[in-house]
Design an enzyme around this catalytic site. Structure first.
Site, mmCIF file in Angstrom:
data_model
loop_
_atom_site.group_PDB
_atom_site.id
_atom_site.type_symbol
_atom_site.label_atom_id
_atom_site.label_comp_id
_atom_site.label_asym_id
_atom_site.label_seq_id
_atom_site.Cartn_x
_atom_site.Cartn_y
_atom_site.Cartn_z
ATOM 1 N N CYS A 3 0.864 -1.182 0.000
ATOM 2 C CA CYS A 3 0.000 0.000 0.000
ATOM 3 C C CYS A 3 0.899 1.230 0.000
ATOM 4 O O CYS A 3 2.077 1.137 -0.369
ATOM 5 C CB CYS A 3 -0.972 -0.024 1.185
ATOM 6 S SG CYS A 3 -0.205 -0.027 2.807
ATOM 7 N N ASN A 6 2.331 1.423 4.304
ATOM 8 C CA ASN A 6 2.634 0.143 4.970
ATOM 9 C C ASN A 6 2.361 0.213 6.474
ATOM 10 O O ASN A 6 3.085 -0.369 7.278
ATOM 11 C CB ASN A 6 4.082 -0.309 4.699
ATOM 12 C CG ASN A 6 4.409 -1.719 5.151
ATOM 13 O OD1 ASN A 6 5.542 -1.996 5.540
ATOM 14 N ND2 ASN A 6 3.467 -2.617 5.119
ATOM 15 N N CYS A 8 -1.412 0.735 7.381
ATOM 16 C CA CYS A 8 -2.853 0.445 7.520
ATOM 17 C C CYS A 8 -3.284 -0.806 6.746
ATOM 18 O O CYS A 8 -3.594 -1.838 7.347
ATOM 19 C CB CYS A 8 -3.687 1.635 7.053
ATOM 20 S SG CYS A 8 -3.443 3.128 8.027
ATOM 21 N N ARG A 9 -3.317 -0.711 5.406
ATOM 22 C CA ARG A 9 -3.902 -1.802 4.614
ATOM 23 C C ARG A 9 -2.989 -3.011 4.455
ATOM 24 O O ARG A 9 -3.396 -4.155 4.704
ATOM 25 C CB ARG A 9 -4.299 -1.276 3.225
ATOM 26 C CG ARG A 9 -5.455 -0.292 3.257
ATOM 27 C CD ARG A 9 -5.595 0.465 1.960
ATOM 28 N NE ARG A 9 -4.477 1.384 1.753
ATOM 29 C CZ ARG A 9 -4.298 2.157 0.679
ATOM 30 N NH1 ARG A 9 -5.186 2.093 -0.289
ATOM 31 N NH2 ARG A 9 -3.269 2.964 0.596
ATOM 32 N N SER A 10 -1.752 -2.782 3.996
ATOM 33 C CA SER A 10 -0.903 -3.952 3.697
ATOM 34 C C SER A 10 -0.487 -4.752 4.942
ATOM 35 O O SER A 10 -0.352 -5.977 4.840
ATOM 36 C CB SER A 10 0.308 -3.563 2.834
ATOM 37 O OG SER A 10 1.119 -2.603 3.441
ATOM 38 N N ASP A 119 -8.268 3.712 1.152
ATOM 39 C CA ASP A 119 -7.288 4.095 2.163
ATOM 40 C C ASP A 119 -8.030 4.542 3.426
ATOM 41 O O ASP A 119 -8.751 5.542 3.394
ATOM 42 C CB ASP A 119 -6.448 5.245 1.581
ATOM 43 C CG ASP A 119 -5.377 5.704 2.531
ATOM 44 O OD1 ASP A 119 -5.383 5.276 3.708
ATOM 45 O OD2 ASP A 119 -4.531 6.499 2.107
HETATM 46 P P1 4NP Z 1 -1.775 2.757 4.082
HETATM 47 O O1 4NP Z 1 -2.454 4.081 4.662
HETATM 48 O O2 4NP Z 1 -1.234 3.136 2.739
HETATM 49 O O3 4NP Z 1 -2.908 1.804 3.999
HETATM 50 O O4 4NP Z 1 -0.704 2.355 5.067
HETATM 51 C C1 4NP Z 1 -1.788 5.307 4.766
HETATM 52 C C2 4NP Z 1 -0.894 5.521 5.771
HETATM 53 C C3 4NP Z 1 -0.262 6.738 5.895
HETATM 54 C C4 4NP Z 1 -0.546 7.762 4.991
HETATM 55 C C5 4NP Z 1 -1.445 7.529 3.963
HETATM 56 C C6 4NP Z 1 -2.064 6.311 3.853
HETATM 57 N N1 4NP Z 1 0.077 9.030 5.124
HETATM 58 O O5 4NP Z 1 -0.237 9.919 4.331
HETATM 59 O O6 4NP Z 1 0.912 9.197 6.014
#
Ligand code: 4NP
Length: 145
Positions: A3, A6, A8-10, A119
């Site tokens: 993602c 790294n 939240c989703r992955s 997201d």
């Molecule tokens: P992820 O979510 O891609 O599912 O881990 C996010 C985590 C952090 C951010 C964006 C999305 N950020 O902008 O910091």
């Protein structure tokens, strides 16, 4: 499992697939990474940790890392959560056998639809994300084993 951050989703996707690998007694390795380095070295987001825990999965051994070109040598599949991850990943490598390792994870559950895992970082929805990933990983196990 890839993602953006790294956190939240992955990490959830990794935990879910590890759990299914174990219960299906498969000899697979799964890891996760982000296309961005904002959160390198950090634990998964507390909301991902709690959502996984509610489903009996511990993801607190994971730490965020950035995806590398070496990942394309070490893994058979590189699974993107959304179209942005997908495009970023495919532009990292040139050899067709590496580019073709990149797939949209929800295509396992909804073939050819290119659905995206939303997201949840700003607006939440971690349980919904969990269910989408659980469904896709269940199909992935059937299709690839
Ligand atoms: P992820 O979510 O891609 O599912 O881990 C996010 C985590 C952090 C951010 C964006 C999305 N950020 O902008 O910091």
């Amino acid at each position: 499992m890839v993602c953006l951050g790294n956190i939240c989703r992955s990490p959830l996707a990794q935990g879910i697939l590890e759990n299914k690998i174990q219960s299906n007694k498969l000899d697979w390795t799964v890891d996760s990474a982000g296309t961005a380095s904002y959160h390198v070295g950090e634990l998964p987001d507390q909301r991902s940790i709690m959502t996984a825990k509610e489903h009996g999965i511990d993801i607190t051994d994971q730490r965020s890392r950035k995806v590398t070109k070496d990942d394309f040598d070490h893994f058979d599949l590189i699974l993107a959560m959304d179209a942005s991850n997908y495009n970023n990943l495919r532009s990292m490598v040139h050899a067709e056998e590496k580019v073709s390792k990149v797939k949209m994870i929800l295509n396992y559950a909804y073939p050819n639809e290119n659905r995206q895992v939303p997201d949840p970082y700003y607006d939440g929805g971690f349980e919904k994300v969990y269910k989408m990933l659980d469904e896709a990983c269940e199909k992935l196990i059937v299709e690839e084993s």
